[in-house]
Scaffold this active site. Sequence first.
Site, mmCIF file in Angstrom:
data_model
loop_
_atom_site.group_PDB
_atom_site.id
_atom_site.type_symbol
_atom_site.label_atom_id
_atom_site.label_comp_id
_atom_site.label_asym_id
_atom_site.label_seq_id
_atom_site.Cartn_x
_atom_site.Cartn_y
_atom_site.Cartn_z
ATOM 1 N N THR A 144 -17.226 -0.383 2.152
ATOM 2 C CA THR A 144 -15.801 -0.190 2.424
ATOM 3 C C THR A 144 -15.542 1.291 2.709
ATOM 4 O OG1 THR A 144 -15.146 0.357 0.154
ATOM 5 C CG2 THR A 144 -15.306 -1.995 0.705
ATOM 6 N N ASN A 166 -5.658 -4.948 -6.247
ATOM 7 C CA ASN A 166 -6.816 -4.403 -5.555
ATOM 8 C C ASN A 166 -6.787 -2.879 -5.423
ATOM 9 O OD1 ASN A 166 -9.114 -4.431 -3.439
ATOM 10 N ND2 ASN A 166 -7.388 -3.548 -2.310
ATOM 11 N N ASP A 184 0.864 -1.174 0.000
ATOM 12 C CA ASP A 184 0.000 0.000 0.000
ATOM 13 C C ASP A 184 0.903 1.227 0.000
ATOM 14 O OD1 ASP A 184 -2.241 1.927 0.756
ATOM 15 O OD2 ASP A 184 -3.279 0.020 1.004
ATOM 16 N N ASP A 221 3.427 2.113 -4.527
ATOM 17 C CA ASP A 221 2.527 3.007 -5.247
ATOM 18 C C ASP A 221 2.308 2.375 -6.615
ATOM 19 O OD1 ASP A 221 1.318 4.937 -6.813
ATOM 20 O OD2 ASP A 221 2.634 6.562 -6.188
ATOM 21 N N VAL A 222 1.110 1.850 -6.844
ATOM 22 C CA VAL A 222 0.877 1.057 -8.056
ATOM 23 C C VAL A 222 0.982 1.881 -9.334
ATOM 24 C CG1 VAL A 222 -0.531 -0.653 -6.860
ATOM 25 C CG2 VAL A 222 -1.639 1.341 -7.919
ATOM 26 N N ILE A 253 -20.405 -2.719 -2.022
ATOM 27 C CA ILE A 253 -19.668 -3.332 -0.917
ATOM 28 C C ILE A 253 -19.304 -2.229 0.069
ATOM 29 C CG2 ILE A 253 -17.665 -4.698 -0.244
ATOM 30 C CD1 ILE A 253 -19.597 -6.187 -2.101
ATOM 31 N N LYS A 279 -12.218 1.404 -14.594
ATOM 32 C CA LYS A 279 -12.590 0.044 -14.199
ATOM 33 C C LYS A 279 -13.006 -0.794 -15.401
ATOM 34 C CE LYS A 279 -11.739 0.078 -9.805
ATOM 35 N NZ LYS A 279 -10.744 -0.826 -9.209
ATOM 36 N N TYR A 289 -13.681 7.039 -13.017
ATOM 37 C CA TYR A 289 -13.679 5.776 -12.279
ATOM 38 C C TYR A 289 -14.278 4.662 -13.137
ATOM 39 C CZ TYR A 289 -14.608 2.365 -8.582
ATOM 40 O OH TYR A 289 -14.660 1.218 -7.830
#
Length: 267
Positions: free
Chosen positions: A195, A87, A37, A60-61, A193, A162, A158
């Site tokens: 979160t 993820n 993360d 950091d992706v 979901i 995705k 977003y």
Amino acid sequence: MPRLNNKIALITGAARGIGEATAELFAAEGATVIISDIQDDLGQAVASRVLKNSEYLHLDVSDERDWADAENHIQIKYGRLDILVNNAGITGFLETNGPHDPESFDIESWRKVHEVNSVGVALGCRTAIKLMKSSKAGSIVNLSSRSGIVGIPGAAAYASSKASVRNHSKTVALYCAEKGYQIRCNSIHPGAILTPMWDAMLGEGKAKEEAINAIAADIPLGTMGSTMDVAYAALYLASDESKYVTGIELNIDGGILAGSAASPNKK
């Protein structure tokens, strides 16, 4: 026998939410889990809690250099990677200035969302292929979203990012099959979901409770999902139980994408 016995797994965005739940479940199922993360304190806390067979790695992706460092670390320490769960992701609502609608979106906000959600997944898949291509059973699990299948007027970046994850997962699946690599790649599409990603939209206290109830009313199963609902889906796709499954999209959404916009009538 644990379902991920002796597997080496890297999970991105694992400091909280779905990533955290997945890390805990994978560790309980026998995997050695690399928790990654950019929220280092939270990530370290998860690694400390999971404790057995886990470590924390800053990643950091969206940063190609971080992926190169992760690849080098995993190769030296473990010699291989069996599972990658891509993820890490952002909506952009908290992380950028916005706006995010198709008519007036802010270009820098658009780029930031795509750098994390789309570029991050592509870099993760590229890294995983390098580490897995000599494996007998590699699995890449990419977290897309319900928003990657349907349009979201107020979250164009977003949704677009995705959708990219959804399509790229199929491309990776076919590429690996074409090359003869024993690497499967599948996408998961969570919807509704509960979160921390929802915090900016739900508010607090009674307002949050009312917002959750309003969302649940439009879900066929009548409730929002939990992070564990998604973690168990990731577990299936990561395990050898799904050895003949590649290129699929698995919806975890309480029936939303089945075609119903509201909960079925209760008799």
